[in-house]
Design a protein around this motif. Sequence first.
Motif, PDB file in Angstrom:
ATOM      1  N   ILE A 240      -7.833  84.569  55.098  1.00 36.53           N
ATOM      2  CA  ILE A 240      -7.637  83.502  54.104  1.00 36.53           C
ATOM      3  C   ILE A 240      -7.197  82.208  54.789  1.00 36.53           C
ATOM      4  CG2 ILE A 240      -6.188  82.743  52.176  1.00 36.53           C
ATOM      5  CD1 ILE A 240      -6.179  85.614  51.171  1.00 36.53           C
ATOM      6  N   GLY A 241      -6.206  82.320  55.699  1.00 37.16           N
ATOM      7  CA  GLY A 241      -5.680  81.133  56.359  1.00 37.16           C
ATOM      8  C   GLY A 241      -6.701  80.459  57.262  1.00 37.16           C
ATOM      9  N   VAL A 242      -7.316  81.243  58.146  1.00 41.29           N
ATOM     10  CA  VAL A 242      -8.253  80.667  59.127  1.00 41.29           C
ATOM     11  C   VAL A 242      -9.494  80.109  58.443  1.00 41.29           C
ATOM     12  CG1 VAL A 242      -9.765  81.211  61.075  1.00 41.29           C
ATOM     13  CG2 VAL A 242      -7.437  82.110  61.019  1.00 41.29           C
ATOM     14  N   TYR A 243     -10.045  80.847  57.500  1.00 41.07           N
ATOM     15  CA  TYR A 243     -11.284  80.382  56.871  1.00 41.07           C
ATOM     16  C   TYR A 243     -11.044  79.129  56.036  1.00 41.07           C
ATOM     17  CZ  TYR A 243     -15.930  80.490  54.903  1.00 41.07           C
ATOM     18  OH  TYR A 243     -17.221  80.156  54.552  1.00 41.07           O
ATOM     19  N   SER A 244      -9.883  79.071  55.362  1.00 43.43           N
ATOM     20  CA  SER A 244      -9.575  77.879  54.562  1.00 43.43           C
ATOM     21  C   SER A 244      -9.492  76.643  55.463  1.00 43.43           C
ATOM     22  CB  SER A 244      -8.247  78.082  53.818  1.00 43.43           C
ATOM     23  OG  SER A 244      -8.351  79.149  52.904  1.00 43.43           O
ATOM     24  N   VAL A 245      -8.877  76.802  56.656  1.00 40.68           N
ATOM     25  CA  VAL A 245      -8.793  75.677  57.596  1.00 40.68           C
ATOM     26  C   VAL A 245     -10.186  75.297  58.084  1.00 40.68           C
ATOM     27  CG1 VAL A 245      -7.961  74.977  59.874  1.00 40.68           C
ATOM     28  CG2 VAL A 245      -6.435  76.197  58.322  1.00 40.68           C
ATOM     29  N   LEU A 246     -10.994  76.310  58.436  1.00 41.71           N
ATOM     30  CA  LEU A 246     -12.351  76.034  58.918  1.00 41.71           C
ATOM     31  C   LEU A 246     -13.166  75.271  57.874  1.00 41.71           C
ATOM     32  CD1 LEU A 246     -13.460  79.352  60.692  1.00 41.71           C
ATOM     33  CD2 LEU A 246     -13.175  77.116  61.744  1.00 41.71           C
ATOM     34  N   TYR A 247     -13.052  75.725  56.620  1.00 41.13           N
ATOM     35  CA  TYR A 247     -13.870  75.120  55.559  1.00 41.13           C
ATOM     36  C   TYR A 247     -13.381  73.721  55.189  1.00 41.13           C
ATOM     37  CZ  TYR A 247     -16.444  74.556  51.236  1.00 41.13           C
ATOM     38  OH  TYR A 247     -17.278  74.066  50.254  1.00 41.13           O
ATOM     39  N   ASN A 248     -12.047  73.583  55.077  1.00 36.57           N
ATOM     40  CA  ASN A 248     -11.501  72.313  54.581  1.00 36.57           C
ATOM     41  C   ASN A 248     -11.284  71.272  55.674  1.00 36.57           C
ATOM     42  OD1 ASN A 248     -11.294  73.196  51.849  1.00 36.57           O
ATOM     43  ND2 ASN A 248      -9.474  74.374  52.401  1.00 36.57           N
ATOM     44  N   GLU A 249     -10.998  71.712  56.899  1.00 35.07           N
ATOM     45  CA  GLU A 249     -10.645  70.766  57.956  1.00 35.07           C
ATOM     46  C   GLU A 249     -11.737  70.597  59.020  1.00 35.07           C
ATOM     47  OE1 GLU A 249      -7.958  69.070  57.599  1.00 35.07           O
ATOM     48  OE2 GLU A 249      -7.134  70.227  55.937  1.00 35.07           O
ATOM     49  N   VAL A 250     -12.334  71.703  59.444  1.00 36.52           N
ATOM     50  CA  VAL A 250     -13.285  71.647  60.568  1.00 36.52           C
ATOM     51  C   VAL A 250     -14.694  71.286  60.105  1.00 36.52           C
ATOM     52  CG1 VAL A 250     -14.329  72.944  62.459  1.00 36.52           C
ATOM     53  CG2 VAL A 250     -11.921  73.316  61.862  1.00 36.52           C
ATOM     54  N   GLN A 251     -15.177  71.939  59.041  1.00 36.01           N
ATOM     55  CA  GLN A 251     -16.564  71.707  58.617  1.00 36.01           C
ATOM     56  C   GLN A 251     -16.872  70.247  58.307  1.00 36.01           C
ATOM     57  OE1 GLN A 251     -19.504  74.004  55.672  1.00 36.01           O
ATOM     58  NE2 GLN A 251     -18.027  72.734  54.596  1.00 36.01           N
ATOM     59  N   PRO A 252     -15.991  69.501  57.607  1.00 36.36           N
ATOM     60  CA  PRO A 252     -16.318  68.091  57.323  1.00 36.36           C
ATOM     61  C   PRO A 252     -16.585  67.271  58.579  1.00 36.36           C
ATOM     62  CG  PRO A 252     -14.480  68.807  55.966  1.00 36.36           C
ATOM     63  CD  PRO A 252     -14.732  69.908  56.957  1.00 36.36           C
ATOM     64  N   LYS A 253     -15.998  67.645  59.729  1.00 37.19           N
ATOM     65  CA  LYS A 253     -16.218  66.897  60.966  1.00 37.19           C
ATOM     66  C   LYS A 253     -17.600  67.150  61.551  1.00 37.19           C
ATOM     67  CE  LYS A 253     -11.299  66.904  62.046  1.00 37.19           C
ATOM     68  NZ  LYS A 253     -10.228  67.374  62.929  1.00 37.19           N
ATOM     69  N   PHE A 254     -18.250  68.229  61.105  1.00 39.88           N
ATOM     70  CA  PHE A 254     -19.600  68.560  61.587  1.00 39.88           C
ATOM     71  C   PHE A 254     -20.598  68.515  60.430  1.00 39.88           C
ATOM     72  CE2 PHE A 254     -16.640  70.497  64.509  1.00 39.88           C
ATOM     73  CZ  PHE A 254     -17.170  70.182  65.743  1.00 39.88           C
ATOM     74  N   ASP A 255     -20.369  67.606  59.496  1.00 44.14           N
ATOM     75  CA  ASP A 255     -21.215  67.504  58.313  1.00 44.14           C
ATOM     76  C   ASP A 255     -22.672  67.273  58.716  1.00 44.14           C
ATOM     77  OD1 ASP A 255     -21.758  67.479  55.632  1.00 44.14           O
ATOM     78  OD2 ASP A 255     -21.559  65.304  55.474  1.00 44.14           O
ATOM     79  N   GLY A 256     -23.546  68.111  58.181  1.00 38.51           N
ATOM     80  CA  GLY A 256     -24.966  67.976  58.486  1.00 38.51           C
ATOM     81  C   GLY A 256     -25.461  68.971  59.514  1.00 38.51           C
ATOM     82  N   PHE A 257     -24.546  69.513  60.352  1.00 33.99           N
ATOM     83  CA  PHE A 257     -24.934  70.498  61.365  1.00 33.99           C
ATOM     84  C   PHE A 257     -24.960  71.909  60.787  1.00 33.99           C
ATOM     85  CE2 PHE A 257     -23.688  66.945  64.021  1.00 33.99           C
ATOM     86  CZ  PHE A 257     -24.657  66.969  65.012  1.00 33.99           C
ATOM     87  N   PHE A 258     -23.961  72.237  59.981  1.00 31.76           N
ATOM     88  CA  PHE A 258     -23.957  73.544  59.346  1.00 31.76           C
ATOM     89  C   PHE A 258     -23.169  73.463  58.042  1.00 31.76           C
ATOM     90  CE2 PHE A 258     -19.574  74.673  60.197  1.00 31.76           C
ATOM     91  CZ  PHE A 258     -19.276  73.956  61.356  1.00 31.76           C
ATOM     92  N   GLU A 259     -23.416  74.415  57.188  1.00 28.71           N
ATOM     93  CA  GLU A 259     -22.744  74.434  55.885  1.00 28.71           C
ATOM     94  C   GLU A 259     -22.204  75.835  55.646  1.00 28.71           C
ATOM     95  OE1 GLU A 259     -25.108  72.966  52.650  1.00 28.71           O
ATOM     96  OE2 GLU A 259     -24.006  74.166  51.187  1.00 28.71           O
ATOM     97  N   LEU A 260     -20.878  75.968  55.592  1.00 30.36           N
ATOM     98  CA  LEU A 260     -20.260  77.272  55.381  1.00 30.36           C
ATOM     99  C   LEU A 260     -20.265  77.624  53.900  1.00 30.36           C
ATOM    100  CD1 LEU A 260     -17.115  76.928  57.702  1.00 30.36           C
ATOM    101  CD2 LEU A 260     -19.234  78.131  58.210  1.00 30.36           C
ATOM    102  N   LEU A 261     -20.099  78.902  53.619  1.00 33.53           N
ATOM    103  CA  LEU A 261     -19.923  79.329  52.233  1.00 33.53           C
ATOM    104  C   LEU A 261     -18.623  78.735  51.707  1.00 33.53           C
ATOM    105  CD1 LEU A 261     -20.884  83.083  52.624  1.00 33.53           C
ATOM    106  CD2 LEU A 261     -22.022  81.484  51.106  1.00 33.53           C
ATOM    107  N   PRO A 262     -18.577  78.315  50.455  1.00 36.65           N
ATOM    108  CA  PRO A 262     -17.332  77.767  49.892  1.00 36.65           C
ATOM    109  C   PRO A 262     -16.168  78.748  50.067  1.00 36.65           C
ATOM    110  CG  PRO A 262     -19.163  77.409  48.398  1.00 36.65           C
ATOM    111  CD  PRO A 262     -19.681  78.293  49.486  1.00 36.65           C
ATOM    112  N   ALA A 263     -14.975  78.206  50.416  1.00 35.09           N
ATOM    113  CA  ALA A 263     -13.828  79.068  50.716  1.00 35.09           C
ATOM    114  C   ALA A 263     -13.471  79.984  49.550  1.00 35.09           C
ATOM    115  CB  ALA A 263     -12.629  78.202  51.095  1.00 35.09           C
ATOM    116  N   PHE A 264     -13.544  79.438  48.346  1.00 38.08           N
ATOM    117  CA  PHE A 264     -13.261  80.251  47.160  1.00 38.08           C
ATOM    118  C   PHE A 264     -14.506  80.340  46.300  1.00 38.08           C
ATOM    119  CE2 PHE A 264      -9.138  78.723  48.504  1.00 38.08           C
ATOM    120  CZ  PHE A 264      -8.385  79.881  48.480  1.00 38.08           C
ATOM    121  N   PRO A 265     -14.921  81.513  45.909  1.00 44.14           N
ATOM    122  CA  PRO A 265     -14.192  82.785  45.952  1.00 44.14           C
ATOM    123  C   PRO A 265     -14.467  83.630  47.195  1.00 44.14           C
ATOM    124  CG  PRO A 265     -16.156  83.064  44.628  1.00 44.14           C
ATOM    125  CD  PRO A 265     -16.169  81.627  45.106  1.00 44.14           C
TER     126      PRO A 265
END
Length: 296
Positions: A240-265
């Motif tokens: 929960i902790g790591v994926y939430s950080v990856l989705y909310n903090e890391v993914q926006p910095k690589f916008d357009g390169f990859f798209e993760l599944l939404p953190a919730f649910p």
Amino acid sequence: MKARTFGRHLREGSKSLGRNGWMTFASASAVTVTLLLVGVFFMLMMNLNHIAKLIENDVEIRVHVDAAATADDRKAMKEKLDAIKQVDTVTFSSKDKELKDLINSMGDEGQAFEPFEQQNPLNDVFVVKTKEPTDVAKVAEQIEKYPYAAKVQYGQDQVEKLFKVLKVARNIGIVLILGLLFTAMFLISNTIKITIVARREEIEIMRLVGATNSFIRWPFFIEGLFLGVLGSIVPIAVIIGVYSVLYNEVQPKFDGFFELLPAFPFVLQVSLLLLVIGGLIGMWGSTLSIRKFLRK
């Protein structure tokens, strides 16, 4: 089973965890590591599958219409394309739109193509998407035989390589997850075996006074369940902790390169899955261990 008897089994299963504190800690820690790996691989697999589907959905067939085709010919071609059972959508793109898209896609360098607006050398195009991405090659081969299909493009080599890579990656992930699950089950099974050996005399006495195998088995069954659930707590918190950080903090910095599944649910689904897996392999491991012992 009576409620009082079930309560007794619950107490015995819980007490056994306390009596074998270090063994419980060691076993739960081993299960924690295993389930953490399972969770990480599952998370990677689900996101890989998600990204693969996005890539697959971008695969399309571009049918360039011969310049000699009339309006009726284009209409007849679209009707034939729509009639193919594997085809999902057919979109017409005029040659003027094709040229405009080309100019826009090339930025400042696209200005070099603006003189062609008077005598556009491009063809009208039908953009075909199939219901299943793997049908692209077969449908393209069929379309190539149509009259006025000047050229059919779908990136044959790249598409085939992509599908092969995705298939291999998915198969490897499934094998790794299954291997980790069997490892977790083996660890819990061995822990229960050690507990059984330590309590052999107690079990023998219970058998001598007429206790049934089911009565003896239940506390170990519940102990295995508790071990599995205990072992799943830390992996759930980490996921929960790591994926939430990856989705909310890391993914926006690589916008357009990859798209993760939404953190919730997603994290809640993975958490529930790990909890269920932990409980099931705990019960299954204890069942295997006690069954062998009770046969003696």
